[in-house]
Motif scaffolding. Sequence first.
Motif, PDB file in Angstrom:
ATOM      1  N   LEU A  67       0.805  -1.215   0.000  1.00 35.39           N
ATOM      2  CA  LEU A  67       0.000   0.000   0.000  1.00 35.39           C
ATOM      3  C   LEU A  67       0.839   1.266   0.000  1.00 35.39           C
ATOM      4  O   LEU A  67       0.306   2.360   0.158  1.00 35.39           O
ATOM      5  N   ALA A  68       2.139   1.142  -0.205  1.00 40.21           N
ATOM      6  CA  ALA A  68       3.041   2.289  -0.102  1.00 40.21           C
ATOM      7  C   ALA A  68       2.863   3.299  -1.232  1.00 40.21           C
ATOM      8  O   ALA A  68       3.130   4.473  -1.044  1.00 40.21           O
ATOM      9  N   GLY A  69       2.433   2.863  -2.402  1.00 41.53           N
ATOM     10  CA  GLY A  69       2.444   3.738  -3.571  1.00 41.53           C
ATOM     11  C   GLY A  69       1.220   4.583  -3.795  1.00 41.53           C
ATOM     12  O   GLY A  69       1.219   5.431  -4.668  1.00 41.53           O
ATOM     13  N   GLY A  70       0.178   4.395  -3.082  1.00 41.71           N
ATOM     14  CA  GLY A  70      -1.033   5.174  -3.324  1.00 41.71           C
ATOM     15  C   GLY A  70      -2.237   4.451  -2.777  1.00 41.71           C
ATOM     16  O   GLY A  70      -2.145   3.710  -1.812  1.00 41.71           O
ATOM     17  N   ASN A  71      -3.376   4.666  -3.426  1.00 44.27           N
ATOM     18  CA  ASN A  71      -4.625   4.091  -2.933  1.00 44.27           C
ATOM     19  C   ASN A  71      -5.009   2.785  -3.602  1.00 44.27           C
ATOM     20  O   ASN A  71      -5.985   2.160  -3.213  1.00 44.27           O
ATOM     21  N   ARG A  72      -4.264   2.395  -4.621  1.00 40.91           N
ATOM     22  CA  ARG A  72      -4.524   1.117  -5.274  1.00 40.91           C
ATOM     23  C   ARG A  72      -3.427   0.136  -4.868  1.00 40.91           C
ATOM     24  O   ARG A  72      -2.252   0.372  -5.118  1.00 40.91           O
ATOM     25  N   PRO A  73      -3.786  -0.983  -4.235  1.00 36.58           N
ATOM     26  CA  PRO A  73      -2.766  -1.935  -3.795  1.00 36.58           C
ATOM     27  C   PRO A  73      -1.980  -2.512  -4.965  1.00 36.58           C
ATOM     28  O   PRO A  73      -2.521  -2.734  -6.041  1.00 36.58           O
ATOM     29  N   SER A  74      -0.712  -2.762  -4.719  1.00 37.80           N
ATOM     30  CA  SER A  74       0.148  -3.456  -5.673  1.00 37.80           C
ATOM     31  C   SER A  74       0.382  -4.863  -5.136  1.00 37.80           C
ATOM     32  O   SER A  74       0.552  -5.059  -3.937  1.00 37.80           O
ATOM     33  N   PHE A  75       0.387  -5.822  -6.028  1.00 39.39           N
ATOM     34  CA  PHE A  75       0.571  -7.219  -5.618  1.00 39.39           C
ATOM     35  C   PHE A  75       1.833  -7.804  -6.230  1.00 39.39           C
ATOM     36  O   PHE A  75       1.909  -9.002  -6.485  1.00 39.39           O
ATOM     37  N   THR A  76       2.836  -6.980  -6.437  1.00 34.37           N
ATOM     38  CA  THR A  76       4.051  -7.423  -7.113  1.00 34.37           C
ATOM     39  C   THR A  76       4.828  -8.465  -6.310  1.00 34.37           C
ATOM     40  O   THR A  76       5.612  -9.212  -6.895  1.00 34.37           O
ATOM     41  N   GLN A  77       4.633  -8.537  -5.012  1.00 32.73           N
ATOM     42  CA  GLN A  77       5.353  -9.526  -4.206  1.00 32.73           C
ATOM     43  C   GLN A  77       4.668 -10.889  -4.183  1.00 32.73           C
ATOM     44  O   GLN A  77       5.258 -11.871  -3.725  1.00 32.73           O
TER      45      GLN A  77
END
Length: 147
Positions: free
Chosen positions: A85-95
């Motif tokens: 959640l570090a980059g903004g309001n849309r979660p990233s699932f890269t991990q």
Amino acid sequence: MIAVLQRVSEASVHVDGAVIGQIGSGMLVLLCVEKGDTEAVAERMLAKMLKLRIFSDAAGKMNLSVQDVGGGLLVVSQFTLAADLAGGNRPSFTQAAAPEEGRRLYEYFVAQAQKAHPVVQTGQFAADMKVALINDGPITIPMRMTA
């Protein structure tokens, strides 16, 4: 590998309106495979889960494991536990692991659980699932294992 463990009185998973997995008293396991996870990580996580003392003994203390109480395991894949959640309001699932690797290790985890524990039910990998539970306690434990 990330898991969220919930001590439950009962839990079930529905896909397309049909129950595909269901337990009574036991542990609901929401499981996320991350990049770099291995069979060894899955085995360590499972061993820790099965011995985790989160069930009450006769004195009401959390002193018993799911194995001690003969509870069920309901294992549900959940890649969203890897949300960044570090980059903004849309979660990233890269991990999160790629779908093929995630499925392989999820299925490996389930197979190992079925060898080690008498009552193991599952969700359906990559399906749109509806998970119902009655959290007992409530007891909810986050867990992470790395290589």
